[in-house]
Design an enzyme around this catalytic site. Structure first.
Site, mmCIF file in Angstrom:
data_model
loop_
_atom_site.group_PDB
_atom_site.id
_atom_site.type_symbol
_atom_site.label_atom_id
_atom_site.label_comp_id
_atom_site.label_asym_id
_atom_site.label_seq_id
_atom_site.Cartn_x
_atom_site.Cartn_y
_atom_site.Cartn_z
ATOM 1 N N MET A 150 105.762 31.575 103.313
ATOM 2 C CA MET A 150 107.194 31.875 103.204
ATOM 3 C C MET A 150 107.528 33.094 104.081
ATOM 4 S SD MET A 150 108.450 30.743 99.461
ATOM 5 C CE MET A 150 108.143 32.264 98.590
ATOM 6 N N HIS A 184 101.662 39.358 105.713
ATOM 7 C CA HIS A 184 100.791 40.505 105.464
ATOM 8 C C HIS A 184 99.348 40.088 105.755
ATOM 9 C CE1 HIS A 184 99.777 38.436 101.772
ATOM 10 N NE2 HIS A 184 101.048 38.450 101.377
ATOM 11 N N HIS A 189 98.091 36.642 104.661
ATOM 12 C CA HIS A 189 98.449 35.523 105.542
ATOM 13 C C HIS A 189 97.588 35.512 106.800
ATOM 14 C CE1 HIS A 189 102.412 36.292 103.417
ATOM 15 N NE2 HIS A 189 102.227 35.008 103.169
#
Lengths: 289, 289
Positions: free
Chosen positions: B30, B34, B37
């Site tokens: 989404m 950070h 991810h």
């Protein structure tokens, strides 16, 4: 024709066909094949290079008091028909192969699946859309073929594929009928000689309703009522439903226009039979399909 | 890195990569990326030849009073991070591209999706599993990567793919943490300076519970209660749940053995934070993962 009983096997055969540059067609069936199924096979042969026909009597689409156990089966005869029809792979999985553990996941069209046949068979379409999504994932066909006789089913599957971006085209093939108009169905075998002539009332009610539309009537409630009376008055036949619905929402329409479906269901003895006609109304015109 | 805003575009890019013999990896996110991810991206780069990262703040997985509107977004920064991380395609669809008309279809794990986070967020996982099934169908990856921080989500998606025979492997990547143990999350940005130190209590409660397991305790209720008290006693933190569940059924266990998950959720100010530890208990042994 090859026969694959496992998912791994059918995937391997499809992979080989794809590697050879062939497009893939899928015809999902519950077996006990008739001319309607063979029309699907023929359409798939025309539309794609490599055709998989699945035969799987799917327990999850039968209700607790329905005919899962007694659903007609004749795999030996089906094999011959498919071989003669030019099927490339018969996918013939066991229940254990398809459901190795109880399903936690369902694919559902809650609204569209609870009207018409879904009102009488509340868990039916959940079973259908879930198993069809499995079969599509197993074979990943370019095109999958469904009979228009199961009109609500075909519309639900088209909508599922659209909503979930499943990369297969859903092709609907016209209903094949007996000489007197009765739609071909595996469940016609349940009809006794005495019941059989009365079963044509579904087709007749639909044809008469279509005639009424061609005469200019555009009231959904009056046409639905005409079909209900026609069917209810037939000896040996018990009406389940007769509706005129939008092909988009599957909801009954009062003022008829655009793409509609006349849909009927009735019990004749042990057999629950369904039939439908799909029309598009543009002004005074009544267009088939 | 290419940026695809339409489904047709990302499919075309994936098709070209496939034609060149490359395997496909998908990292659904989404956005507001950070290190968690970026660990998914790195795993995908290692595991496959061509990596698609999607950024889509999916409205259907937010409840009516949740933070869809205010969910943090910074696409320009995300683009730079993905470019630097070696992402091949950023798939960045609009809500209209993903939902051109209201969805009639849902993919749901009714039982497994109503416990833990599903108890507090009753429609959340239906939104997640439905949109993930769409993203899988759009990109048809060999492997798709999910963070272990969202432990229930990862287990649901694995079960969905198994149940529906979706031909993608689901890979779970270990949680990335701040120096003090707080799990990295886009929602950590909601924490004020005052709240931030208290947010580590989720991690601490999990570590203490793990220590209790290593000391030989095997009572699920007592370990869950220990975690609940630890979190509830922390200033500025409001407990949502703390449970010890089977990784198969997601149901709370009393006698602990086999693959389990310690799972916690709490509100810290505006932020709803979650965390978990996955362990396998074999006799006296406590094995990570």
């Amino acid at each position: 024709m090859r026969i694959a009983q496992s998912i791994a096997q059918v995937r391997q055969l499809v992979r080989e066909a794809r590697s050879a540059g062939k497009s893939i067609g899928l015809v999902p069936t519950m077996g006990y094949l008739h001319d309607g199924h063979l029309a699907l096979l023929k359409a798939a042969k025309t539309g794609t290079d490599f055709v998989v026909v699945s035969i799987f009597v799917n327990p999850t689409q039968f209700g607790p008091n329905e005919d899962f156990e007694n659903y007609p089966r004749d795999v030996a005869r089906d094999e011959t028909l498919l071989q003669d029809g030019g099927c490339d792979v018969l996918f013939l999985p066991s229940v254990e192969e398809m459901y190795p553990k109880p399903l936690a996941t369902t694919v559902e069209l809650a609204g569209l699946g609870q009207t018409l046949c879904g009102a009488s068979r509340p868990t039916h379409f959940r079973g259908v859309t879930t198993v069809v999504s499995k079969l599509l994932h197993i074979t990943m066909p370019d095109k999958a073929y469904f009979g228009q006789k199961d009109g609500q089913q075909a519309l639900l599957i088209q909508r599922m594929v659209f909503d979930l971006n499943i990369p297969s085209e859903i092709v609907t093939v016209p209903t094949v009928r007996e000489a007197d108009g009765l739609a071909k169905s595996s469940r016609n075998v349940y009809l006794t000689d005495e019941e059989r002539p009365h079963a044509t009332v579904l087709y007749k009610a639909l044809q008469e309703a279509k005639q009424t539309l061609m005469e200019g009537v555009r009231s959904g409630t009056s046409i639905a009522e005409e079909m209900r009376q026609r069917i209810a008055n037939e000896p040996m036949v018990v009406l389940d439903y007769a509706e005129v619905v939008s092909r988009d929402t599957l909801e009954p329409l009062e003022k008829l226009e655009g793409p509609i479906m006349l849909a009927v269901a009735a019990f004749v003895g042990k057999a629950r039979l369904i039939d439908n006609v799909q029309l598009t109304l543009v002004g005074d015109d009544v267009i088939e399909g």
